[in-house]
Each structure stands twice: as structure tokens, then as C-alpha cells.
Design an enzyme around this catalytic site. Structure first.
Site, mmCIF file in Angstrom:
data_model
loop_
_atom_site.group_PDB
_atom_site.id
_atom_site.type_symbol
_atom_site.label_atom_id
_atom_site.label_comp_id
_atom_site.label_asym_id
_atom_site.label_seq_id
_atom_site.Cartn_x
_atom_site.Cartn_y
_atom_site.Cartn_z
ATOM 1 N N MET A 29 1.472 -1.796 47.137
ATOM 2 C CA MET A 29 1.107 -1.349 45.965
ATOM 3 C C MET A 29 2.198 -0.975 45.181
ATOM 4 O O MET A 29 2.481 0.102 44.712
ATOM 5 C CB MET A 29 0.265 0.052 46.339
ATOM 6 C CG MET A 29 -0.824 0.437 45.230
ATOM 7 S SD MET A 29 -1.430 1.965 45.666
ATOM 8 C CE MET A 29 -1.803 2.277 43.931
ATOM 9 N N THR A 31 4.585 -3.172 42.110
ATOM 10 C CA THR A 31 4.285 -3.664 40.304
ATOM 11 C C THR A 31 2.959 -4.455 40.573
ATOM 12 O O THR A 31 2.179 -4.229 39.689
ATOM 13 C CB THR A 31 5.344 -4.828 40.180
ATOM 14 O OG1 THR A 31 6.393 -4.092 40.315
ATOM 15 C CG2 THR A 31 5.328 -5.297 38.581
ATOM 16 N N THR A 34 -0.582 -2.333 42.265
ATOM 17 C CA THR A 34 -0.985 -1.284 41.493
ATOM 18 C C THR A 34 -1.918 -1.931 40.351
ATOM 19 O O THR A 34 -2.968 -1.286 40.119
ATOM 20 C CB THR A 34 0.340 -0.508 40.884
ATOM 21 O OG1 THR A 34 0.997 -0.015 42.054
ATOM 22 C CG2 THR A 34 -0.239 0.684 40.087
ATOM 23 N N GLU A 210 12.311 -9.988 41.426
ATOM 24 C CA GLU A 210 11.910 -9.794 43.057
ATOM 25 C C GLU A 210 12.579 -8.506 43.360
ATOM 26 O O GLU A 210 13.566 -7.972 42.849
ATOM 27 C CB GLU A 210 12.277 -10.989 43.888
ATOM 28 C CG GLU A 210 11.788 -12.194 43.453
ATOM 29 C CD GLU A 210 10.110 -12.193 43.615
ATOM 30 O OE1 GLU A 210 9.577 -11.948 44.615
ATOM 31 O OE2 GLU A 210 9.585 -12.330 42.545
ATOM 32 N N LYS A 225 8.718 -21.885 44.337
ATOM 33 C CA LYS A 225 7.362 -22.092 43.311
ATOM 34 C C LYS A 225 7.693 -23.747 43.229
ATOM 35 O O LYS A 225 6.562 -24.724 43.151
ATOM 36 C CB LYS A 225 7.431 -21.728 42.138
ATOM 37 C CG LYS A 225 7.621 -20.243 42.372
ATOM 38 C CD LYS A 225 7.777 -19.538 40.946
ATOM 39 C CE LYS A 225 7.447 -18.042 41.068
ATOM 40 N NZ LYS A 225 8.305 -17.326 39.940
ATOM 41 N N GLY A 327 5.343 -10.280 36.128
ATOM 42 C CA GLY A 327 4.862 -9.026 35.539
ATOM 43 C C GLY A 327 3.582 -8.470 36.259
ATOM 44 O O GLY A 327 2.783 -9.281 36.798
HETATM 45 P P1 NAP Z 1 7.103 -4.503 44.660
HETATM 46 O O1 NAP Z 1 6.870 -3.725 43.338
HETATM 47 O O2 NAP Z 1 8.343 -4.413 45.365
HETATM 48 O O3 NAP Z 1 5.808 -4.066 45.861
HETATM 49 C C1 NAP Z 1 5.974 -4.219 47.055
HETATM 50 C C2 NAP Z 1 4.838 -3.316 47.655
HETATM 51 O O4 NAP Z 1 4.868 -3.365 49.265
HETATM 52 C C3 NAP Z 1 5.042 -1.531 47.774
HETATM 53 O O5 NAP Z 1 4.008 -1.025 47.318
HETATM 54 C C4 NAP Z 1 5.635 -1.298 49.092
HETATM 55 O O6 NAP Z 1 5.444 -0.055 49.433
HETATM 56 C C5 NAP Z 1 4.791 -2.102 49.850
HETATM 57 N N1 NAP Z 1 5.577 -2.495 51.169
HETATM 58 C C6 NAP Z 1 6.781 -2.759 51.424
HETATM 59 N N2 NAP Z 1 6.914 -2.853 52.894
HETATM 60 C C7 NAP Z 1 5.554 -2.635 53.345
HETATM 61 C C8 NAP Z 1 5.267 -2.627 54.617
HETATM 62 N N3 NAP Z 1 5.873 -2.770 55.716
HETATM 63 N N4 NAP Z 1 3.892 -2.241 54.975
HETATM 64 C C9 NAP Z 1 3.065 -2.102 53.673
HETATM 65 N N5 NAP Z 1 3.307 -2.094 52.629
HETATM 66 C C10 NAP Z 1 4.757 -2.495 52.318
HETATM 67 O O7 NAP Z 1 6.562 -6.038 44.662
HETATM 68 P P2 NAP Z 1 5.834 -6.954 43.656
HETATM 69 O O8 NAP Z 1 6.778 -6.893 42.447
HETATM 70 O O9 NAP Z 1 4.504 -5.980 43.555
HETATM 71 O O10 NAP Z 1 5.772 -8.144 44.243
HETATM 72 C C11 NAP Z 1 4.695 -8.478 45.347
HETATM 73 C C12 NAP Z 1 4.649 -9.883 45.749
HETATM 74 O O11 NAP Z 1 4.014 -10.493 44.576
HETATM 75 C C13 NAP Z 1 5.886 -10.335 46.080
HETATM 76 O O12 NAP Z 1 5.675 -11.568 47.071
HETATM 77 C C14 NAP Z 1 6.425 -11.104 44.807
HETATM 78 O O13 NAP Z 1 7.058 -12.356 45.306
HETATM 79 C C15 NAP Z 1 5.034 -11.502 44.234
HETATM 80 N N6 NAP Z 1 4.967 -11.781 42.965
HETATM 81 C C16 NAP Z 1 5.544 -10.810 42.132
HETATM 82 C C17 NAP Z 1 5.589 -10.932 40.621
HETATM 83 C C18 NAP Z 1 6.140 -10.006 39.740
HETATM 84 O O14 NAP Z 1 6.136 -10.106 38.387
HETATM 85 N N7 NAP Z 1 6.392 -8.715 40.321
HETATM 86 C C19 NAP Z 1 4.985 -12.163 39.997
HETATM 87 C C20 NAP Z 1 4.454 -13.143 41.029
HETATM 88 C C21 NAP Z 1 4.495 -12.818 42.439
HETATM 89 P P3 NAP Z 1 5.889 1.282 48.823
HETATM 90 O O15 NAP Z 1 5.013 1.420 47.438
HETATM 91 O O16 NAP Z 1 5.454 2.469 49.622
HETATM 92 O O17 NAP Z 1 7.415 0.928 48.623
HETATM 93 N N1 HSE Z 2 10.468 -12.653 39.940
HETATM 94 C C1 HSE Z 2 9.608 -13.669 39.600
HETATM 95 C C2 HSE Z 2 10.001 -13.975 38.200
HETATM 96 C C3 HSE Z 2 8.140 -13.045 39.660
HETATM 97 O O1 HSE Z 2 10.834 -13.443 37.581
HETATM 98 O O2 HSE Z 2 9.250 -14.876 37.753
HETATM 99 C C4 HSE Z 2 6.892 -13.977 39.187
HETATM 100 O O3 HSE Z 2 6.768 -15.004 40.288
#
Ligand code: NAP
Ligand code: HSE
Length: 450
Positions: A29, A31, A34, A210, A225, A327
Site C-alpha cells: 500500500m 504509491t 494506495t 523505484e 520492461k 506514478g
Molecule cells: P512503494 O511505494 O515502495 O510501496 C511498497 C509497498 O509494499 C508499501 O506499502 C510497503 O509497506 C509494502 N511492503 C513492503 N514490504 C512488505 C512486506 N514484506 N509485506 C507486505 N507489504 C510490504 O512501491 P510502489 O511505487 O507502490 O511500487 C510497487 C510495485 O509497483 C513495484 O513492483 C514497482 O516496480 C511497480 N510499479 C511502480 C510504479 C510507480 O510509478 N511507482 C509504476 C509501475 C509499476 P509500508 O507501506 O508499510 O512501507
Molecule cells: N520507476 C519506474 C519508472 C516506475 O520511473 O518508470 C514505472 O514502472
């Protein structure tokens, strides 16, 4: 695997029935997670109509239970836990959404979910690029869905386009900007003069990077990717380890200024190609590296954290996809699209078409990939130097496309742009140039062409 197997892929998967709720567990939960929960709450009525039954989020797993999480006020009955495995194992969970990130722990969770007959939606490109075979096999064996649209270019429907829309065509090449963080950093350095550090800090603050931004700036995220796009586009397994990846950490403000002066923009490109050698054998390649893109090419104008993907297919011709590649909300949009698909299949029965790497094309050695170099060097300013350097290129059978020389203090600055040649020959000539007396320094070597 050479064809659709009778067990799993085309078996009969009965549904829960129209109107039945679909139990969902959201793992993570941050970025993305949520925003997934916010959108599920905001769109719940229309999602139910699209799916044929309500989405019932029954549990959310996080790492830190003490964090305040406003959106959970909209889900008063859910379980919030730091034990993701326990949540997955519950009988009332039909679909698991994995948005934690990382590889080993999510692999364990996703495999557990698939083996227990739960469909999985993940945004985790690192996981898919490393373990697609194992996860697809588990999904096939259990007769459930494994969806990962958000893993490539977030909101841009690249995976669905390759998996479904172009499933009947022959994809030749896929290239594009697939990392929002590095595009944001390069664009900010070029357009506002921001420093690398300032721009990266802002991209991280905006939620694009990331958890460890090294994955972005060193090209690992884009490499994951590229592996996914190449696997789907060429129906052959390409993993993260097969992708040659270079990031943007060596790109300087001077490189960006020099590129602008010469009519180019530096972009971090992922390039996936089908290659045919002299005797007609096919191989595939996937690579990620900074690239000089001519300013009149559409990729040069892709700014901020936007992504763009070009696909060239035999019958479809050239296609271009552009949009939000990073995002919370854009990524959640792709996750929700997958969740609707997986939930609908849980209600109506059946499965989505799975990927099928039946073609088994080998991955070409990076040295055998054709490319072009833009070499910026400082050379001794005396008669015959240009002739000597040209001779070296000719001896290696590398054709020069353009040469520019300008005064620069005690030495001359010489820029050589090559025609296409094999990567290993181009790398070898750069090594050779480093060793000759006339060349004082190689200032930068950047590949050219989108
Ligand atoms: P993030 O903001 O770092 O969130 C990670 C979440 O995982 C947090 O809520 C964290 O908990 C939880 N977590 C960590 N360790 C855990 C565990 N052992 N058990 C249960 N929950 C755990 O990451 P994000 O940016 O949302 O990215 C999540 C995934 O989406 C990644 O694979 C990323 O590559 C992918 N993604 C991200 C984006 C982007 O733009 N951000 C775009 C495409 C794909 P807490 O909240 O308690 O710290
Ligand atoms: N960290 C990645 C980026 C998130 O900047 O494109 C989307 O996969």
C-alpha cells in the site's frame, strides 16, 4: 512448451456466477497500492457492472502497521496485516494484487497465490522479467490468470497490445522510452538546467522512482520492461539477464548540451529487435542504453515522466503509444484494468489468453547487434590526424557518416558519427582509438538512432 497444452490452458474453468462478490487481497500500500484502493472505492459501482459482481477488498498487507493510511477509512471491514502469506491463504480471497516490489519475497507470494488457485495481478516488472516461465507455468497448471499490464509503461496498454491486439501479426521491432524517472531527469537537465541530483530527487518525490532509484538510473527497470516486451512481441523467452543495460549515470550536462547543438536529444531507450543473419537464422535482441534521438523524431519530444513505445509489425506497420508511464494513479489504472479482467473470469469462468513463448528464438549476443556510434574525442591538432583516424575506421570496415572538428584549447574536438555496424566492431574501434597517440581522450560514446 510448444503449443497450448490440454491441461491448464484450454481446460474448463467454471465461474462463481453473476452477482457473486470477488474477494481481493492487496499486497502493498505504497504509491501504487494506495491509488488502487482509492480507485476501487471511487469506481465501485461501475466496476461491479463491468465485472458482473462486486469487488470485495478483504485484506491489505503492508510492512509497517503503524503508518497512518487515510484511504483505509473507506474500507472499514478489511483486515490490515503485515503477514501477506496468511492473507493469501484465506479461502475467501479469489484475486491477489501484488504491488510490493522486489523479487524473492513477491515470487514466493505470487507462486503461493497461483498454486492455491487465486488469480494474480502484479505491477512488478522485476519479478516478471526474472521468473515469467515459472509463474506462467503455475498459472497454467492452476487454470488461473496472471496479469501484469502495469509492469510495462504503467497506464500505456503495451502488454495487452502485444498479448492480444498484435497476437496475429509478426512484430519486428519495439523501441521506446519506458522509464519515467530517467526521462524526467534527462528532460529536466536539458530544459531547466537542473542538476542530475535535483532532478532525481524530484522524480523520487513524485513517486516515479523505484524504492531504490538505482534500478531506474542504471537501466535495470527499463531492462526488465524490455525483457517483457521482447518475450511477448517475439513469442520467445527473454529474461532480465538477457538484456544489455546501460543507464544514465554517465550522461553529463556537457553531453546534453553537445547533443542539442548537433540537433539531438538524449533519451534512455529500450530497443527490442528481431534479427536475421546472413544465412536466414532468426534471433532476438533486447537492450537499454542512452541514445541520441534526432530532434525531428517523435521520441525526442517525449518530455517529463511520459513514456512512448513504437512498435513495427509486418501487417500493422508502425504504431506509437504514448502516455503516463509512472506514478500512482496511472499505474493503478492499469492494475484496475487487469483486476476487472481477472475478476470477470472468476465470475463467468474461463481464463485470459496467456503468453506463449513457443518460437524459442535465441537471444543474440549484444556484440552482434547492429547500431551506430557518436564518438566525441579530443585529438592532437596537427596535419594528418584526421586521415589517421579515418584510416583506422576504414581498416575495421566501419563507414563514417559525419565528422565535425572544432578548436578546443590546446587540442581539437573531433566528433565522428558512424553508419550502422556491429556493436562489437564499434566497441573495438573505440578501444583502439583510446590507445593511439593522436587521441588525447574519448569524451563520450553514445549510440545513435531511435
Ligand atoms: P512503494 O511505494 O515502495 O510501496 C511498497 C509497498 O509494499 C508499501 O506499502 C510497503 O509497506 C509494502 N511492503 C513492503 N514490504 C512488505 C512486506 N514484506 N509485506 C507486505 N507489504 C510490504 O512501491 P510502489 O511505487 O507502490 O511500487 C510497487 C510495485 O509497483 C513495484 O513492483 C514497482 O516496480 C511497480 N510499479 C511502480 C510504479 C510507480 O510509478 N511507482 C509504476 C509501475 C509499476 P509500508 O507501506 O508499510 O512501507
Ligand atoms: N520507476 C519506474 C519508472 C516506475 O520511473 O518508470 C514505472 O514502472
Amino acid at each position: 512448451m510448444t503449443a497450448l497444452s490440454a491441461e491448464g490452458r484450454n481446460g474448463n474453468y467454471p465461474g462463481k456466477g453473476i452477482g457473486q462478490p470477488v474477494g481481493v487481497a492487496v499486497l502493498g500500500m505504497g504509491t501504487v497500492g494506495t491509488e488502487v484502493l482509492r480507485l476501487i472505492n471511487e469506481f465501485s459501482g461501475s466496476l461491479e457492472n463491468r465485472i458482473g459482481g462486486p469487488i470485495d477488498v478483504r485484506g491489505v498487507a503492508v510492512s509497517d502497521l503503524s503508518k497512518k493510511r487515510e484511504v483505509l477509512e473507506k474500507f472499514p471491514d478489511i483486515t490490515l496485516t503485515d503477514n501477506a502469506r496468511e492473507l493469501i491463504d484465506r479461502d475467501d480471497i479469489d484475486v491477489v494484487v501484488e504491488v510490493i516490489g522486489g523479487i524473492d519475497y513477491p515470487r514466493e507470494l505470487v507462486l503461493a497465490a497461483l498454486n492455491a488457485g487465486k488469480s494474480v495481478v502484479t505491477a512488478n516488472k522485476a519479478l516478471i522479467a526474472a521468473h515469467a516461465d515459472e509463474l506462467s507455468d503455475a498459472a497454467n497448471a492452476a487454470g488461473v490468470d496472471l496479469y501484469y499490464e502495469a509492469a510495462v509503461a504503467a497506464a500505456i496498454p503495451v502488454v495487452g497490445m502485444l498479448r492480444r491486439s498484435l497476437a496475429g501479426d509478426q512484430v519486428q521491432r519495439i523501441s521506446g522510452i519506458v522509464n519515467g524517472t530517467t526521462n524526467f531527469v534527462l528532460d529536466a537537465m536539458a530544459s531547466t538546467g537542473a542538476s542530475y541530483e535535483e532532478a532525481l530527487a524530484e522524480a523520487t518525490r513524485l513517486g516515479y522512482a523505484e524504492a531504490d532509484p538505482t534500478a531506474d538510473v542504471e537501466g535495470h527497470d527499463a531492462a526488465s520492461k524490455a525483457a517483457i516486451m521482447a518475450s511477448m512481441g517475439f513469442h520467445s523467452r527473454v529474461t532480465y539477464d538477457d538484456v544489455h543495460a546501460e543507464g544514465i549515470t554517465n550522461i553529463t550536462a556537457d553531453d546534453i548540451a553537445a547533443a542539442a547543438e548537433a540537433g539531438f536529444t538524449i533519451k534512455l531507450l529500450a530497443i527490442c529487435e528481431r534479427l536475421i543473419d546472413d544465412v536466414g537464422n532468426t534471433s532476438v535482441s533486447a537492450r537499454v542504453h542512452p541514445t541520441l534521438v534526432p530532434n525531428d523524431h517523435p521520441l525526442a519530444t517525449v518530455d517529463k515522466s511520459y513514456n512512448a513505445v513504437f512498435v513495427e509489425a509486418e501487417a500493422a506497420g508502425r504504431l506509437m503509444f504514448y502516455g503516463n508511464g509512472a506514478g500512482g494513479a496511472p499505474t493503478a489504472s492499469a492494475v484496475l484494468g487487469d483486476l476487472v479482467g481477472a475478476a470477470r473470469n472468476k465470475i463467468l469462468g474461463g481464463r485470459a489468453p496467456a503468453e506463449n513463448p513457443y518460437a524459442h528464438y535465441p537471444v543474440a549476443d549484444f556484440g552482434d547487434v547492429p547500431t551506430r556510434y557518436h564518438i566525441d574525442m579530443s585529438v592532437v591538432d596537427r596535419a594528418g590526424v584526421l586521415a589517421e583516424i579515418s584510416r583506422r575506421f576504414a581498416a575495421q570496415d566501419i563507414s563514417i557518416s559525419a565528422v565535425r572538428q572544432e578548436e578546443s584549447g590546446e587540442h581539437s574536438r573531433l566528433i565522428v558519427v558512424t553508419h550502422q555496424s556491429l556493436e562489437r566492431k564499434l566497441a573495438a574501434i573505440v578501444d583502439e582509438l583510446r590507445d593511439i597517440d593522436e587521441v588525447k581522450s574519448i569524451n563520450s560514446v553514445i549510440r545513435l538512432g531511435a
